[in-house]
Scaffold this active site. Sequence first.
Site, mmCIF file in Angstrom:
data_model
loop_
_atom_site.group_PDB
_atom_site.id
_atom_site.type_symbol
_atom_site.label_atom_id
_atom_site.label_comp_id
_atom_site.label_asym_id
_atom_site.label_seq_id
_atom_site.Cartn_x
_atom_site.Cartn_y
_atom_site.Cartn_z
ATOM 1 N N GLU A 174 5.570 -4.352 13.206
ATOM 2 C CA GLU A 174 5.407 -2.814 13.157
ATOM 3 C C GLU A 174 6.094 -2.395 14.327
ATOM 4 O O GLU A 174 5.584 -1.412 15.031
ATOM 5 C CB GLU A 174 3.852 -2.439 13.336
ATOM 6 C CG GLU A 174 3.231 -3.069 11.974
ATOM 7 C CD GLU A 174 1.600 -2.488 11.736
ATOM 8 O OE1 GLU A 174 1.068 -2.063 12.871
ATOM 9 O OE2 GLU A 174 1.371 -2.238 10.733
ATOM 10 N N GLU B 181 0.911 -6.230 4.683
ATOM 11 C CA GLU B 181 -0.475 -6.333 5.223
ATOM 12 C C GLU B 181 -1.191 -5.162 4.050
ATOM 13 O O GLU B 181 -0.926 -3.845 4.466
ATOM 14 C CB GLU B 181 -0.573 -5.430 6.668
ATOM 15 C CG GLU B 181 -0.191 -6.596 7.457
ATOM 16 C CD GLU B 181 -0.389 -6.127 9.052
ATOM 17 O OE1 GLU B 181 -1.241 -5.217 9.175
ATOM 18 O OE2 GLU B 181 0.002 -6.748 9.824
HETATM 19 C C1 GAL Z 1 -1.642 -3.560 11.642
HETATM 20 C C2 GAL Z 1 -1.286 -4.609 12.728
HETATM 21 C C3 GAL Z 1 -2.078 -5.906 12.526
HETATM 22 C C4 GAL Z 1 -3.555 -5.426 12.604
HETATM 23 C C5 GAL Z 1 -3.948 -4.473 11.813
HETATM 24 C C6 GAL Z 1 -5.437 -3.898 11.656
HETATM 25 O O1 GAL Z 1 -1.075 -2.440 12.038
HETATM 26 O O2 GAL Z 1 0.115 -5.057 12.056
HETATM 27 O O3 GAL Z 1 -1.901 -6.787 13.221
HETATM 28 O O4 GAL Z 1 -3.675 -5.377 13.740
HETATM 29 O O5 GAL Z 1 -2.958 -3.430 12.025
HETATM 30 O O6 GAL Z 1 -6.176 -4.959 11.390
#
Ligand code: GAL
Length: 894
Positions: free
Chosen positions: A188, A257
């Site tokens: 990110e 994600e």
């Molecule tokens: C995303 C990040 C993850 C985790 C998630 C929230 O932005 O890439 O590592 O932090 O948010 O759980």
Amino acid sequence: MIVAVLSVCVCIVAIEYGVRVTEAKYFEPFNVTYDHRALILGANRRILISAGIHYPRATPEMWPDLIAKSKEGGADVIETYVFWNGHEPEKGQYNFEGRYDLVKFVKLAASNGLYFFLRIGPYACAEWNFGGFPVWLRDIPGIEFRTDNAPFKEEMKRFVSKVVNLMRDEMLFSWQGGPIILLQIENEYGNIESSYGRGGKEYVKWAARMALSLGAGVPWVMCRQQDAPYDIIDTCNAYYCDGFKPNSRNKPTMWTENWDGWYTQWGERLPHRPVEDLAFAVARFYQRGGIFQNYYMYFGGTNFGRTAGGPLQITSYDYDAPIDEYGLLHEPKWGHLKDLHAALKLCEPALVVTDSPTYIKLGPKQEAHVYQANVHPEGLNLSLFESPSICSAFLANIDERKEATVTFRGQRYIIPPWSVSILPDCRNTAFNTAKVRAQTSVKLIDSDLPTISNIFPAQQLRHHTGIYYISKSWMTTKEPLKIWSKSSFTVEGIWEHLNVTKDQSDYLWYSTRIYVSDSDILFWKENDVHPKLTIDGVRDILRVFVNGQLIGNFVGDWIKVVQTLQFLPGYNDLTLLTQTVGLQNYGAFLEKDGAGIRGTIKITGFENGDINLSKSLWTYQVGLQGEFLKFYSEENENSDWVELTPDAIPSTFTWYKTYFDVPGGTDPVALDLKSMGKGQAWVNGHHIGRYWTRVSPKSGCEKVCDYRGAYNSDKCSTNCGKPTQTLYHVPRSWLRASNNLLVILEETGGNPLGISVKLHSSSIICARVSESNYPPLQKWVNADLIGEEVSANNMIPEMHLHCQEGHTISSVTFASFGTPGGSCQNFSRGDCHAPSSMSIVSQACKGKRNCSIKISETVFGGDPCPGVVKTLSVEARCTSPLSAGFIQDAVSSF
Ligand code: GAL
């Protein structure tokens, strides 16, 4: 079915450094390529489903079961970050053992026939301490993290190479017959890139080039990185990614994600993302062209030790994921997603060969995407669709309120609000995201069921409240509330917390002396003023002591502190304790953030003006004496322990220890620490994490969680007005049957006599399936639909119930086929009820671990109300023979 052939063979793979290395080959070696419609694994075009599991958030003993449950739930891929600070705790000293045995974890996935997605980062974020960076990285001269900075790039390249080389040496890349099909560099970075100006842009290009130069031979992704170079795939992270398009048409649409829940901070509510909405998001993604989706998290697990990130990340990383923190299925999330995955798999042949879907507007907020193509049957081994034309369709109703009736290809379909129907053959609905037929499991960790085995009754104590306490025999010793060792040092000014502790401990003591004259005392009296300590900024916790008395506690993220002080005439000891509760894991300039005290620190209210303490002499002491002397270890011989008397007053900074037994069986074990304040706990020398009975806000939890409409982490949250976390997972492999050493460091004052052991189990299971639901996906796989007009809708829906491993259905507490109302633990009979309901369900299920019942009037001995759509609602209890026996025993003895 398009699946890569799994073949496990053992072969000699390399002669390296004169040592013969023998490795298992898990797959026939294949290359990974892609186009905008598929990942191409060897000759197979695939859409994939991935399950995020962070290996150090479980124990190696838990990994096989977690991976098996991911596979059973329909995952093709296991995903994890790599946690740099776990693997390189000291510069140049690597740790790939125990919970950090990454190679073992990747191999376990492979031996289950699953692929692997390794997100090396090495910045992870992940609510992990310091986002995964080792704290020693801050001390490298001239370093600036995550930008065009030579010292940082050197370290990053060294660690990424180390991981890639390890994977290659272990033959774990797909082209070597291993499972790794994808890698990630950075994480990110697009979110913060602009903070670094030109340096940021250069860094992205460098990171991409560096990654590609390592010869890993599989594609690399960058998530949330719109300017990812042409040979790196930019991917989406969010709650919904169906609108996402990568920055080139040659790249596949990937979702690294999918936040199926959310993380939790101390003093916050517990997030909950309803599975109907999650399934909707996933179905919409594949409907609109997605080809790879990873659940973040499929299993969240536990932040053992001091691995939790900041600010204030809790020890549990349950995440409301499909597999809960303890490794049990979180139902109906797991089951409903399993059905969804099966439905998507039925569509895979059509999805991967259609260049772009045909879009059909079905209504103002309703739309279809049709994947239809002519295929050559030889290319694909398709038992289900052996026709030159294959077709799958998704019908979406994105209306947040209303059900819709749409016409598609001459047929009418009813689609619930905010849902997608999946039609693997463009005709019959196999699945709708809002129609959950999977069971609900209610986890009982309640103590009114005696959870302690009768095998070890000696130390199990039943209080009049019915709770089984861990022990009545506790030892205690006090932590000195001051500088305690010769290793302390005195310097001028306030030093940044991490610069001193190097994160070897949460705690840093600072002590100075303030001289107060009689005229100061008089001045305060006459003017009715009090001296005040003021500090510009403090994180995460500050405790203020004057002359050994704790007088103030502050918690926050760079908050201003104003604390009234009571001084005696003469010299006064002002002692400050700053504490970290997990280092910052997100944001730009992490190396500069630090902890402890920031800005000016002074005492106001003196007759002659403020005393600026920023330039005073301060004595520093890192950590607690008990940490230094390893009070938590089994070998510790500290002689200062004294017996804790039942009338002992809760006191600050106190160590407690006892020995306890645990019940046998396989049910996961938790410690209930709700009688304690804040601190850390160790079992048999294993650090089970920080604990804190910090209470969440009273408001903000809705009575009814409505899945409809866009999710955010505040929606549907639970646990208002209660401590955020009271139960702490102690993995079974860290326990023995008896004499487990529990050591607690309590900071604020708690009652260890109130600590109890709980077993975590899915004791109550419920399900509700109606005649209008769709038949099990299994039927689709088995059905011979080819050429015949066999309608899947002729197939009968079924209810499936299952208990966790080692448990069976001991009783059915509710069953009604008809028009039952209510919900789990609150079902009620409606006007229509088949009298045989209870006996039919009991007969089918009692004494079994799994059972299924057809939702049909013939099963229930006739139609109790013709013309009405009927539903079967069931509530049952799962028990293990061990606990059942014990309950009996408990009932007879109390
Ligand atoms: C995303 C990040 C993850 C985790 C998630 C929230 O932005 O890439 O590592 O932090 O948010 O759980």
